[in-house]
Design a protein around this motif. Structure first.
Motif, PDB file in Angstrom:
ATOM      1  N   ASN A 139       0.863  -1.184   0.000  1.00  0.00           N
ATOM      2  CA  ASN A 139       0.000   0.000   0.000  1.00  0.00           C
ATOM      3  C   ASN A 139       0.895   1.228   0.000  1.00  0.00           C
ATOM      4  O   ASN A 139       1.806   1.350   0.825  1.00  0.00           O
ATOM      5  CB  ASN A 139      -0.897  -0.025   1.249  1.00  0.00           C
ATOM      6  CG  ASN A 139      -1.922   1.097   1.260  1.00  0.00           C
ATOM      7  OD1 ASN A 139      -1.578   2.253   1.044  1.00  0.00           O
ATOM      8  ND2 ASN A 139      -3.163   0.746   1.532  1.00  0.00           N
TER       9      ASN A 139
ATOM     10  N   GLU B 128      -2.086   4.211   7.527  1.00  0.00           N
ATOM     11  CA  GLU B 128      -3.471   3.784   7.377  1.00  0.00           C
ATOM     12  C   GLU B 128      -4.193   4.028   8.692  1.00  0.00           C
ATOM     13  O   GLU B 128      -3.591   4.486   9.661  1.00  0.00           O
ATOM     14  CB  GLU B 128      -3.526   2.299   6.990  1.00  0.00           C
ATOM     15  CG  GLU B 128      -2.832   1.976   5.675  1.00  0.00           C
ATOM     16  CD  GLU B 128      -2.950   0.515   5.295  1.00  0.00           C
ATOM     17  OE1 GLU B 128      -4.066  -0.038   5.370  1.00  0.00           O
ATOM     18  OE2 GLU B 128      -1.916  -0.088   4.960  1.00  0.00           O
TER      19      GLU B 128
ATOM     20  N   ARG C 169       2.450  -3.219   6.043  1.00  0.00           N
ATOM     21  CA  ARG C 169       1.048  -2.856   6.253  1.00  0.00           C
ATOM     22  C   ARG C 169       0.708  -2.805   7.743  1.00  0.00           C
ATOM     23  O   ARG C 169      -0.013  -1.905   8.200  1.00  0.00           O
ATOM     24  CB  ARG C 169       0.134  -3.863   5.555  1.00  0.00           C
ATOM     25  CG  ARG C 169       0.230  -3.880   4.034  1.00  0.00           C
ATOM     26  CD  ARG C 169      -0.362  -2.622   3.408  1.00  0.00           C
ATOM     27  NE  ARG C 169      -1.730  -2.378   3.809  1.00  0.00           N
ATOM     28  CZ  ARG C 169      -2.812  -2.989   3.277  1.00  0.00           C
ATOM     29  NH1 ARG C 169      -2.651  -3.903   2.334  1.00  0.00           N
ATOM     30  NH2 ARG C 169      -4.020  -2.679   3.684  1.00  0.00           N
TER      31      ARG C 169
ATOM     32  N   LYS D 271       0.231   4.313   0.739  1.00  0.00           N
ATOM     33  CA  LYS D 271      -0.029   5.328   1.752  1.00  0.00           C
ATOM     34  C   LYS D 271       1.020   5.250   2.863  1.00  0.00           C
ATOM     35  O   LYS D 271       1.370   4.152   3.291  1.00  0.00           O
ATOM     36  CB  LYS D 271      -1.417   5.136   2.356  1.00  0.00           C
ATOM     37  CG  LYS D 271      -2.567   5.336   1.386  1.00  0.00           C
ATOM     38  CD  LYS D 271      -3.894   5.113   2.092  1.00  0.00           C
ATOM     39  CE  LYS D 271      -5.077   5.315   1.141  1.00  0.00           C
ATOM     40  NZ  LYS D 271      -6.367   5.061   1.837  1.00  0.00           N
TER      41      LYS D 271
ATOM     42  N   LYS E  98       1.932   0.383   9.379  1.00  0.00           N
ATOM     43  CA  LYS E  98       1.122   1.543   9.002  1.00  0.00           C
ATOM     44  C   LYS E  98      -0.220   1.575   9.723  1.00  0.00           C
ATOM     45  O   LYS E  98      -0.859   2.627   9.805  1.00  0.00           O
ATOM     46  CB  LYS E  98       0.880   1.547   7.488  1.00  0.00           C
ATOM     47  CG  LYS E  98       2.116   1.808   6.654  1.00  0.00           C
ATOM     48  CD  LYS E  98       1.788   1.713   5.170  1.00  0.00           C
ATOM     49  CE  LYS E  98       3.013   1.978   4.305  1.00  0.00           C
ATOM     50  NZ  LYS E  98       2.691   1.881   2.855  1.00  0.00           N
ATOM     51  N   GLN E  99      -0.651   0.439  10.250  1.00  0.00           N
ATOM     52  CA  GLN E  99      -1.960   0.343  10.909  1.00  0.00           C
ATOM     53  C   GLN E  99      -1.849   0.369  12.438  1.00  0.00           C
ATOM     54  O   GLN E  99      -2.855   0.242  13.136  1.00  0.00           O
ATOM     55  CB  GLN E  99      -2.672  -0.943  10.477  1.00  0.00           C
ATOM     56  CG  GLN E  99      -3.048  -0.963   9.010  1.00  0.00           C
ATOM     57  CD  GLN E  99      -3.710  -2.258   8.588  1.00  0.00           C
ATOM     58  OE1 GLN E  99      -4.055  -3.101   9.421  1.00  0.00           O
ATOM     59  NE2 GLN E  99      -3.905  -2.429   7.288  1.00  0.00           N
TER      60      GLN E  99
END
Length: 331
Positions: free
Chosen positions: A208, A213, A231, A210, A234-235
């Motif tokens: 991803n 997230e 990922r 971005k 980022k979360q």
């Protein structure tokens, strides 16, 4: 005297072959302590060693098995006496040193840990390096400030050895656990271990672009690496922490960004169980004895014998082994 072992040898085609053989005690390596091995287990590294992959084994013939538990037969070190129950994980045993896929092993005393009274040798190998790594991850996350009140904790590769024990440990300690798996058929198994949420691997497997997230996880144990680790980072919630324990999806994090660290104060904790100091190992094994629900542990276990290992070694490299494999070396 002789002992039985799974011996890996160089084959004529440049590959390797593995077979059960009766070996003379004189072939045991130098060491301070001789152990009558009762149980071993199967880890990803064992799959590599049995198949001659990954460059882990440099000298052949070789006896793999990175973990074992058993009873001391003879000791030149005052810390151990005949009859003492011991467990060994790590220290490149099973890779550079003959390991636990045998009825007898000879190792350095510094590599052994006394087995807590609450654990049997079979339970110790149901735990093994995978379970020790999970416990070390939980301790590291706690030290980083994680508590059940902070929110949901993610476990990737949850149906594997590290993940299974991680789910059970976290649930027992009161955490709300989300388990990531690419095998839908393992959902009921993971819920039985204490997972409240099942996350499909596909949700986290794609890169991803971005930098961040939506915040979701208070903590995580990641056994996968690669795009999934990116990922997960980022979360993470503000001040969250990720314990990194594996690289099933690769060692590289392709689009790595420092933004989660700078804007959310996220911590990435590296977990090594191979060279972990003795005192930390003892503490972790004692925590396992008190915190891991043994009924959940037994639900993870499939028992095999030495002769099953060549097939199992291929299966674990293909991601087809669920839970914990316990090897009865005397069966």
């Amino acid at each position: 005297m002789t002992f039985q072992a799974l011996l890996v040898e160089k084959a004529g085609d440049g590959g390797v072959s593995a077979s059960i053989q009766e070996l003379d005690d004189s072939r045991l390596p130098d060491g301070d302590v001789t152990v009558a091995v009762e149980y071993s287990t199967l880890n990803y590294k064992d799959g590599l060693c049995i198949n001659g992959k990954g460059g882990l084994v440099r000298t052949f013939p070789h006896v793999p098995g990175v973990d074992f538990a058993g009873t001391v037969e003879a000791s030149e070190d005052p810390r151990y006496r005949p009859g003492d129950r011991v467990v060994l994980t790590g220290w490149r045993v099973g890779e550079m040193w003959w390991g636990g896929y045998a009825t007898r092993a000879k190792v350095k005393a510094d590599w052994l840990v006394p087995l807590p009274d609450e654990l049997s040798t079979r339970q110790a190998m149901a735990i093994g390096t995978a379970g020790l790594t999970s416990m070390l991850s939980v301790i590291a996350l706690e030290d980083a400030g994680l508590s059940p009140l902070k929110g949901e904790v993610l476990v990737t590769g949850a149906a594997g050895g590290v993940g299974s024990v991680g789910v059970a440990l976290l649930a027992r300690l009161g955490y709300s656990v989300a388990a990531v798996t690419g095998r839908p058929e393992t959902a009921d198994y993971l819920k039985s271990l204490g997972a409240e949420t099942i996350v499909e691997r596909a949700e986290l497997a794609e890169a991803n672009s971005k930098p961040l997230e939506s915040e979701r996880w208070a903590g995580a144990i990641d056994a996968v690496g690669g795009d999934m680790l990116e990922r997960v980072l980022k979360q993470m919630k503000y001040d969250g922490a990720v314990a990194s324990v594996g690289l099933a999806a690769g060692a590289a994090v392709p689009s790595f960004t420092v933004i989660p660290f700078l804007l959310r104060g996220v911590s990435l904790l590296g977990i090594d169980s191979v060279m972990r100091p003795y005192d930390q190992r003892v503490d972790a094994w004692n925590r396992i004895a008190s915190d891991l629900p043994m009924d959940k542990l037994e639900a993870m276990v499939v028992e095999h014998r030495l002769s099953d290992l060549p097939d199992l070694a291929t299966q674990i490299l293909d991601g087809k082994v669920k839970g914990r494999v316990v090897v009865d070396v005397n069966a």
